[in-house]
Design an enzyme around this catalytic site. Structure first.
Site, short mmCIF file in Angstrom:
data_model
loop_
_atom_site.label_atom_id
_atom_site.label_comp_id
_atom_site.label_asym_id
_atom_site.label_seq_id
_atom_site.Cartn_x
_atom_site.Cartn_y
_atom_site.Cartn_z
N HIS A 291 0.81 -1.32 -0.34
CA HIS A 291 0.29 0.21 -0.02
C HIS A 291 0.88 1.20 -0.23
CE1 HIS A 291 0.86 0.91 4.83
NE2 HIS A 291 0.60 -0.56 4.37
N CYS A 310 2.70 -5.87 6.52
CA CYS A 310 2.45 -5.51 5.54
C CYS A 310 3.96 -4.19 4.84
CB CYS A 310 0.74 -4.70 5.04
SG CYS A 310 0.16 -5.68 5.40
#
Length: 383
Positions: A291, A310
């Protein structure tokens, strides 16, 4: 990092090869990074067998005398330092040991730091000194270990390679590297490592909500909101029940419901959102994705393990262009518009893009220059 977590990551690295074979049945035999590392292997074999090179590591560098050695200062270790940097190719063999740490020697140390994933400030501190004390024979073993990992790793014509200890993502089309960018990965210090696996990226999500994982809500966010209730509104949080209902009022009852699993916390899309303007989804059991991030200052750090697992990407627009296969209808202005305005939107990729998350502590893009990276998760030490 606890040993059990290290073992799980090591096993995951071995399973990665098997999974790659399942996901990518029409694979080439070698990864584009392999040739450079093979050349580095031959070079370090010569270094490790050279008596003159070995002699430069027969004794450790002396103590710095202070916390660090800055340019302009004298140091008893300068003659040994010159010999080592010359042997490794970071300094010309014609440079004599100076009386003080300055000039070309500082430039050579800076080059050495860059090749070893260290802060490139030319200052010799604890980490740089430790890296300088690693002899070529140990680096040779490190190259062998990483080359073995690459030899076992198949790849698809188009794929993304995420190298965790290097903090770098590469995008490939055939044998050509099309894109390279800095990334932020899971923290070793906080014991939230990025897992190693192969999956297929299938869609993008513009202006995503950040659904706070239960572990983060329980350990971090709920305690923070109890200490600082204003954080709830300031950072655009809300509660949701999993069925589309949103609650924008912070109460102790709602926080208790989060701890019991009856409600969940999420952050609304916008400039405060932890996922930034775009999420790159490759569904997996660990709920890991790539992201954008508003915390761009962290990309300036040499060591970039700050996340809960992440992967934050430095250049989300370029990555979106690649995975959308340079679709002319999704040019840069349209991607930026989708990231910055409008509603949450999911865009399916024209074809899935394999994502390979690997652990390479030695990489040689240039056959004549090998880079080594700190073993942040301790996986090399387990081999």
């Amino acid at each position: 990092m606890v040993p059990s977590r290290q073992r799980r990551l090591r096993v995951a690295g071995r399973l990665l090869v098997w999974l790659a074979g399942l996901l990518m049945p029409t694979l080439a035999l070698a990864h584009p990074l392999q040739a450079g590392l093979e050349a580095a292997l031959a070079h370090y074999r010569r270094l490790a067998a050279d008596p003159a090179v070995q002699a430069a590591w027969n004794e450790p560098l002396p103590p710095l005398g202070a916390r660090k050695l800055v340019p302009g200062k004298p140091w008893a270790g300068l003659p040994i330092l010159v010999r080592r940097l010359a042997a490794l190719g970071d300094l010309s063999p014609a440079i004599p040991p100076p009386a003080r740490y300055e000039g070309e020697l500082v430039a050579a140390v800076t080059a050495f730091q860059k090749r070893h994933g260290l802060e490139t400030d030319g200052v010799i501190g604890k980490d740089t000194l430790a890296a300088l004390n690693v002899p070529p024979a140990r680096r040779l073993r490190q190259i062998e270990l990483n080359l073995e990992r690459l030899h076992q790793l198949p790849f698809a014509p188009r794929h993304l390679l995420v190298n965790v200890p290097e903090f770098v993502l590469r995008a490939y089309a055939g044998n050509e590297e099309k894109l390279r960018m800095k990334i932020i990965v899971g923290s070793a210090r906080n014991k939230t490592p990025t897992p190693l696996f192969v999956e297929e990226m299938r869609y993008l999500e513009f202006r995503p909500y950040w659904n706070v994982p239960p572990s983060i809500a329980r350990k971090e966010l709920v305690p923070r909101l109890r200490r600082d209730p204003a954080h709830f509104v300031a950072e655009d949080f809300e509660f949701h029940d999993g069925h589309g209902g949103a609650i924008t009022t912070l109460t102790e009852e709602n926080l208790d419901a989060v701890l019991r699993g009856r409600l969940h916390l999420r952050q609304r899309p916008g400039p405060k959102n932890a996922l930034g303007g775009i999420k790159f989804a490759f569904p997996n059991h660990d709920n890991i994705y790539m992201h954008h991030t508003p915390a761009v200052r962290l990309f300036a750090k040499a060591r970039r393990d700050f996340s809960h697992g992440c992967i934050r990407v430095e250049e989300p627009v370029a990555l979106a262009r690649f995975v959308l296969n340079d679709d002319p209808s999704w040019d840069e202005p349209r991607i930026l518009e989708a990231m910055q305005s409008g509603q949450t939107r999911i865009v399916k990729l024209p074809e899935p893009v394999p994502v390979i998350i690997v652990y390479l502590t030695a990489v040689a893009d240039d056959p004549g220059k090998v880079s080594f990276f700190p073993d942040i998760y301790g996986l090399d030490a387990l081999e």
